[in-house]
Write a protein that holds these residues in place. Structure first.
Motif, PDB file in Angstrom:
ATOM      1  N   PRO A   1       0.846  -1.196   0.000  1.00 10.47           N
ATOM      2  CA  PRO A   1       0.000   0.000   0.000  1.00 10.47           C
ATOM      3  C   PRO A   1       0.881   1.246   0.000  1.00 10.47           C
ATOM      4  N   LEU A   2       0.366   2.301  -0.590  1.00 11.11           N
ATOM      5  CA  LEU A   2       1.099   3.568  -0.629  1.00 11.11           C
ATOM      6  C   LEU A   2       0.431   4.530   0.341  1.00 11.11           C
ATOM      7  N   ASN A   3       1.185   5.016   1.297  1.00  7.98           N
ATOM      8  CA  ASN A   3       0.608   5.972   2.246  1.00  7.98           C
ATOM      9  C   ASN A   3       0.831   7.387   1.697  1.00  7.98           C
ATOM     10  N   ILE A   4      -0.257   8.031   1.315  1.00 11.96           N
ATOM     11  CA  ILE A   4      -0.160   9.355   0.686  1.00 11.96           C
ATOM     12  C   ILE A   4      -0.073  10.431   1.762  1.00 11.96           C
ATOM     13  N   VAL A   5       1.130  10.923   1.928  1.00 13.55           N
ATOM     14  CA  VAL A   5       1.382  12.047   2.848  1.00 13.55           C
ATOM     15  C   VAL A   5       2.372  12.975   2.146  1.00 13.55           C
ATOM     16  N   GLN A   6       2.559  14.137   2.710  1.00 11.84           N
ATOM     17  CA  GLN A   6       3.414  15.127   2.056  1.00 11.84           C
ATOM     18  C   GLN A   6       4.841  14.603   1.817  1.00 11.84           C
ATOM     19  N   SER A   7       5.315  13.758   2.752  1.00 12.92           N
ATOM     20  CA  SER A   7       6.700  13.306   2.689  1.00 12.92           C
ATOM     21  C   SER A   7       6.915  12.085   1.792  1.00 12.92           C
ATOM     22  N   ILE A   8       5.906  11.665   1.047  1.00 16.79           N
ATOM     23  CA  ILE A   8       6.036  10.499   0.174  1.00 16.79           C
ATOM     24  C   ILE A   8       7.067  10.786  -0.922  1.00 16.79           C
ATOM     25  N   ALA A   9       7.511   9.740  -1.652  1.00 15.97           N
ATOM     26  CA  ALA A   9       8.471   9.904  -2.753  1.00 15.97           C
ATOM     27  C   ALA A   9       7.985  11.001  -3.702  1.00 15.97           C
ATOM     28  N   PRO A  10       8.931  11.822  -4.232  1.00 18.11           N
ATOM     29  CA  PRO A  10       8.540  12.970  -5.059  1.00 18.11           C
ATOM     30  C   PRO A  10       7.587  12.639  -6.213  1.00 18.11           C
ATOM     31  N   SER A  11       7.712  11.422  -6.783  1.00 20.10           N
ATOM     32  CA  SER A  11       6.842  11.106  -7.932  1.00 20.10           C
ATOM     33  C   SER A  11       5.365  11.036  -7.529  1.00 20.10           C
TER      34      SER A  11
ATOM     35  N   GLY B   1      -1.043   3.056 -10.160  1.00 23.62           N
ATOM     36  CA  GLY B   1      -1.578   1.798 -10.731  1.00 23.62           C
ATOM     37  C   GLY B   1      -2.753   1.264  -9.945  1.00 23.62           C
ATOM     38  N   GLU B   2      -2.599   0.028  -9.492  1.00 25.75           N
ATOM     39  CA  GLU B   2      -3.687  -0.631  -8.751  1.00 25.75           C
ATOM     40  C   GLU B   2      -3.377  -0.696  -7.257  1.00 25.75           C
ATOM     41  N   ARG B   3      -2.332   0.004  -6.849  1.00 29.89           N
ATOM     42  CA  ARG B   3      -1.926  -0.133  -5.441  1.00 29.89           C
ATOM     43  C   ARG B   3      -2.943   0.482  -4.491  1.00 29.89           C
ATOM     44  N   TRP B   4      -3.102  -0.159  -3.344  1.00 29.88           N
ATOM     45  CA  TRP B   4      -4.007   0.320  -2.314  1.00 29.88           C
ATOM     46  C   TRP B   4      -3.429   1.611  -1.744  1.00 29.88           C
ATOM     47  N   LEU B   5      -4.249   2.649  -1.625  1.00 25.92           N
ATOM     48  CA  LEU B   5      -3.771   3.912  -1.075  1.00 25.92           C
ATOM     49  C   LEU B   5      -4.280   4.052   0.356  1.00 25.92           C
ATOM     50  N   THR B   6      -3.446   4.607   1.194  1.00 26.42           N
ATOM     51  CA  THR B   6      -3.858   4.886   2.576  1.00 26.42           C
ATOM     52  C   THR B   6      -3.523   6.344   2.881  1.00 26.42           C
ATOM     53  N   HIS B   7      -4.074   6.822   3.981  1.00 27.36           N
ATOM     54  CA  HIS B   7      -3.722   8.178   4.435  1.00 27.36           C
ATOM     55  C   HIS B   7      -3.616   8.096   5.958  1.00 27.36           C
ATOM     56  N   LYS B   8      -2.448   7.605   6.382  1.00 20.74           N
ATOM     57  CA  LYS B   8      -2.225   7.432   7.822  1.00 20.74           C
ATOM     58  C   LYS B   8      -1.275   8.528   8.286  1.00 20.74           C
TER      59      LYS B   8
ATOM     60  N   MET C   1      -8.849   6.780  -4.388  1.00 19.30           N
ATOM     61  CA  MET C   1      -8.951   5.546  -5.182  1.00 19.30           C
ATOM     62  C   MET C   1     -10.156   5.579  -6.119  1.00 19.30           C
ATOM     63  N   ARG C   2     -11.259   6.207  -5.671  1.00 20.93           N
ATOM     64  CA  ARG C   2     -12.440   6.310  -6.552  1.00 20.93           C
ATOM     65  C   ARG C   2     -12.136   7.225  -7.738  1.00 20.93           C
ATOM     66  N   ILE C   3     -11.461   8.345  -7.466  1.00 18.84           N
ATOM     67  CA  ILE C   3     -11.115   9.271  -8.554  1.00 18.84           C
ATOM     68  C   ILE C   3     -10.147   8.574  -9.515  1.00 18.84           C
ATOM     69  N   ARG C   4      -9.213   7.809  -8.956  1.00 18.63           N
ATOM     70  CA  ARG C   4      -8.248   7.089  -9.806  1.00 18.63           C
ATOM     71  C   ARG C   4      -8.975   6.117 -10.734  1.00 18.63           C
ATOM     72  N   SER C   5      -9.947   5.378 -10.197  1.00 20.25           N
ATOM     73  CA  SER C   5     -10.699   4.428 -11.039  1.00 20.25           C
ATOM     74  C   SER C   5     -11.416   5.164 -12.165  1.00 20.25           C
ATOM     75  N   LYS C   6     -11.991   6.306 -11.830  1.00 21.44           N
ATOM     76  CA  LYS C   6     -12.739   7.084 -12.823  1.00 21.44           C
ATOM     77  C   LYS C   6     -11.791   7.557 -13.941  1.00 21.44           C
ATOM     78  N   ILE C   7     -10.632   8.072 -13.547  1.00 23.79           N
ATOM     79  CA  ILE C   7      -9.675   8.563 -14.545  1.00 23.79           C
ATOM     80  C   ILE C   7      -9.154   7.389 -15.378  1.00 23.79           C
ATOM     81  N   GLN C   8      -8.901   6.253 -14.724  1.00 26.95           N
ATOM     82  CA  GLN C   8      -8.404   5.073 -15.465  1.00 26.95           C
ATOM     83  C   GLN C   8      -9.426   4.651 -16.521  1.00 26.95           C
ATOM     84  N   GLU C   9     -10.727   4.679 -16.141  1.00 26.14           N
ATOM     85  CA  GLU C   9     -11.779   4.304 -17.098  1.00 26.14           C
ATOM     86  C   GLU C   9     -11.801   5.281 -18.261  1.00 26.14           C
TER      87      GLU C   9
END
Ligand SMILES: Nc1nc(O)c(N)c(N[C@@H]2O[C@H](COP(=O)(O)O)[C@@H](O)[C@H]2O)n1
Length: 209
Positions: free
Chosen positions: A59-69, A170-177, A195-203
């Protein structure tokens, strides 16, 4: 081809020009994960699973300090967008502005991003009820979350850097801890919005092909 197995490492050394050509091709898959198929003692095969990060599906934890990409996904990132005819420098500027009942103060918050937006917003409590575009909203209600979703949709639709970063998950589970979960927009709700917005954009990307 020389084959050895030491310290849990399978090593193959190319000896012929053909084998060297295969090694050259495999350089594109450097650091990828392969699955070993070794059902007999006559030989073995490796099938490619993919790049390490995707293959592990961590899972990817989305916080400000995440990898720059992935950083543009964070609510704190400077990702200008417009919503309801108003300009916002970041989601955080939008969200923290909802705590300000004075329209001038709300507009001032809209110009902020990063730690400044979070810090200035955190210095005041979210009023239990507030008005947005003439509608009275209860703090921490699904209607409040819907405002966050609308703002995030605007951000990821209008800001290509943010959209590409979200698609790159991609398909990775996102968290916000975060250290202290928000009482008005809990981390699970925030991650679900992304994740919902990502699915919509992917479609949409698939339909455009
Ligand atoms: N510590 C921290 N790092 C980040 O990268 C964050 N995005 C956040 N949290 C954000 O703060 C907002 C909620 O704040 P309130 O509880 O309303 O004060 C929301 O935008 C979170 O994403 N925290």
């Amino acid at each position: 081809m020389k084959l050895s197995f030491r310290n849990n490492v399978v090593s193959l050394a190319a000896e012929t020009p053909e084998e060297r050509a295969i090694c050259a091709l495999l350089r594109a898959a450097d650091c990828h994960i392969f699955q070993l198929h070794a059902a007999t003692d006559r030989g073995m095969a490796f099938s490619e699973i993919g790049p390490e990060e995707d293959a592990r599906r961590a899972p990817l934890n989305i916080v400000q300090s995440i990898a720059p990409s992935f950083a543009p996904i964070s609510n704190l990132a400077h990702t200008p967008f417009e919503l309801g005819g108003q300009h916002y420098a970041s989601i955080e500027g939008f969200w923290q502005g909802l705590k300000r009942l004075d329209p001038v103060e709300r507009r001032a918050m809209a110009k902020l991003w990063g730690g400044e937006a979070k810090g200035r917003g955190g210095s005041v409590d979210q009023p239990t009820e507030f008005v947005y575009e003439g509608v009275s909203i209860t703090a921490g209600s699904p209607e409040h979350w819907a405002l966050m979703r609308n703002a995030c949709e605007a951000k990821f639709t209008q800001n290509s850097e943010a959209r590409e970063a979200l698609l790159a998950t991609g398909e990775r589970w996102l968290t916000h801890k975060v250290r202290r979960d928000s009482r008005t927009i809990p981390g699970v709700i925030m991650a679900d919005i992304w994740m919902r917005i990502r699915s919509k954009i992917q479609e949409e990307v698939v339909t455009l092909r």
